[in-house]
Design an enzyme around this catalytic site. Structure first.
Site, PDB file in Angstrom:
ATOM      1  N   LYS A 194      -3.924   4.419  -8.751  1.00 54.15           N
ATOM      2  CA  LYS A 194      -2.622   5.083  -8.774  1.00 54.15           C
ATOM      3  C   LYS A 194      -2.188   5.205 -10.226  1.00 54.15           C
ATOM      4  O   LYS A 194      -2.045   4.207 -10.927  1.00 54.15           O
ATOM      5  CB  LYS A 194      -1.599   4.289  -7.977  1.00 54.15           C
ATOM      6  CG  LYS A 194      -0.199   4.890  -8.057  1.00 54.15           C
ATOM      7  CD  LYS A 194       0.774   4.204  -7.145  1.00 54.15           C
ATOM      8  CE  LYS A 194       2.164   4.798  -7.303  1.00 54.15           C
ATOM      9  NZ  LYS A 194       3.138   4.145  -6.412  1.00 54.15           N
ATOM     10  N   LYS A 247      -4.443   8.746  -6.435  1.00 57.66           N
ATOM     11  CA  LYS A 247      -3.121   9.385  -6.445  1.00 57.66           C
ATOM     12  C   LYS A 247      -2.669   9.623  -7.860  1.00 57.66           C
ATOM     13  O   LYS A 247      -2.763   8.694  -8.657  1.00 57.66           O
ATOM     14  CB  LYS A 247      -2.153   8.425  -5.743  1.00 57.66           C
ATOM     15  CG  LYS A 247      -0.723   8.851  -5.745  1.00 57.66           C
ATOM     16  CD  LYS A 247       0.132   7.745  -5.193  1.00 57.66           C
ATOM     17  CE  LYS A 247       1.576   8.204  -5.295  1.00 57.66           C
ATOM     18  NZ  LYS A 247       2.487   7.156  -4.912  1.00 57.66           N
TER      19      LYS A 247
END
Ligand code: PBG
Length: 324
Positions: A194, A247
């Site tokens: 992330k 992400k």
């Protein structure tokens, strides 16, 4: 010319027969913003998305199931009085997320309910972790709270727990907590790679969860890095993750591809709020054809190597695919 690649593109049949990537509603996970209120409140930077009230949440989930989308992730918008330095509301057995999980699972046992684990909706500092007096994010102390949060979600009936906080060691600690309490069937979808991305802006508008000071760069990854993502994959695998997430999605297709090749676990990609906002805004201006660009973007995210995609377009894309 002996070889002519165009022969393999000459008709709808050859194109369909040779298509390498499929896209269907079974690949979508639908993120929902929820709040403890009667009405749905539109999110200006995410046209078409709302903070859903009690009735709106049920309607949206029913619609998703009708459209063939069988999994949702819940993100709560909490009032200021629930935001504390310790984020205690995150593990309130009667909190908004916990009540919503229980309500959804009792009405639709077949629905896959995924929950976010991180303190930002509950933190008065607007960070995913606990903050020390001198403004550092405290790793191990945070992990203890995340374990309580994850357990409360499992007790409420969550199918998949999804830590998005990026603290070190949280996947293993959550796995041990779940197992020790008899929840060895609850899965962990780890936000493994992330990034500290500005593409999360509209999400933070939606939840009013912008960091109160500084940024998230001491826990989320540097957008310039990719080897580091592979290190995170290795750790999350060892710690018992069931699925690995990258992400954001479209600016990070290279990361999705490398992660795909580095692990045998299923890979998820999150088409985040800023990606949605860009596609939506350009489409609303008539600058892009929404259906075509969205299906192209989702296909590209799958082609890069993801199995599932978290997308605010889940329902719309599922309906477009049915029309085709
Ligand atoms: C917070 C969280 C964020 C997103 C998912 N979980 C925002 C952040 O890290 O600041 C972003 C999702 C999106 O932008 O759609 N733990």
């Amino acid at each position: 010319m002996l070889t002519r690649p165009r022969r393999n593109r000459k008709s709808p049949w050859v194109r369909a027969a040779h298509r390498e990537t499929t896209l269907g509603p079974e690949h979508f996970i639908y993120p929902l913003f929820i709040h403890d209120g009667a009405d749905d409140i539109a999110i200006p930077s995410m046209p078409g998305c709302s903070r859903l009230g009690r009735e709106g949440t049920l309607q949206e989930v029913e619609g998703a199931l009708d459209d063939g989308v069988g999994a949702v992730v819940l993100f709560p918008a909490e009032p200021d009085e629930h935001k504390t330095p310790g984020g205690e509301e995150s593990y309130n057995p009667n909190g908004l997320v916990q009540r919503t999980i229980a309500g959804l699972k009792s009405r639709w046992p077949e629905l896959t309910v995924i929950t976010d684990v991180a303190l930002d909706p509950y933190s008065s500092a607007g960070h995913d972790g606990l903050v020390s007096k001198d403004g550092r994010i405290l790793n191990d102390e945070t992990v203890e709270v995340l374990c309580k949060q994850a357990l409360s979600q499992a007790v409420a009936g969550a199918d998949i727990i999804s830590p998005s906080d990026m603290m070190d060691g949280r996947v293993g600690a959550i796995r041990e907590t779940l197992d020790a309490n008899g929840y060895n069937e609850v899965s962990i979808l780890a936000y493994t790679a992330k990034y500290a991305s500005a593409f999360y802006g509209p999400f933070r508008d939606a939840l009013e969860s912008h960091p109160g000071f500084g940024d998230k760069k001491t826990y989320q990854m540097d957008p310039a890095n990719v080897r580091e993502a592979l290190r995170e994959v290795e750790l999350d695998e060892l710690e018992g993750a069931d699925m690995i997430m990258v992400k954001p999605a479209m600016p990070y297709l290279d990361v999705i591809r490398l992660v795909r090749e580095a692990t045998a676990l299923p890979v998820a990609a999150y088409q985040v709020s800023g990606e949605y906002a860009m596609l939506k805004a350009a489409s609303q201006n008539g600058w892009l054809e929404e259906k075509k660009v969205v299906l192209e973007a989702l296909t590209a995210i799958r082609r890069a190597g993801s199995d599932v995609i978290l997308t605010y377009y889940a329902r719309q894309a599922a309906r477009w695919l049915q029309e085709a």
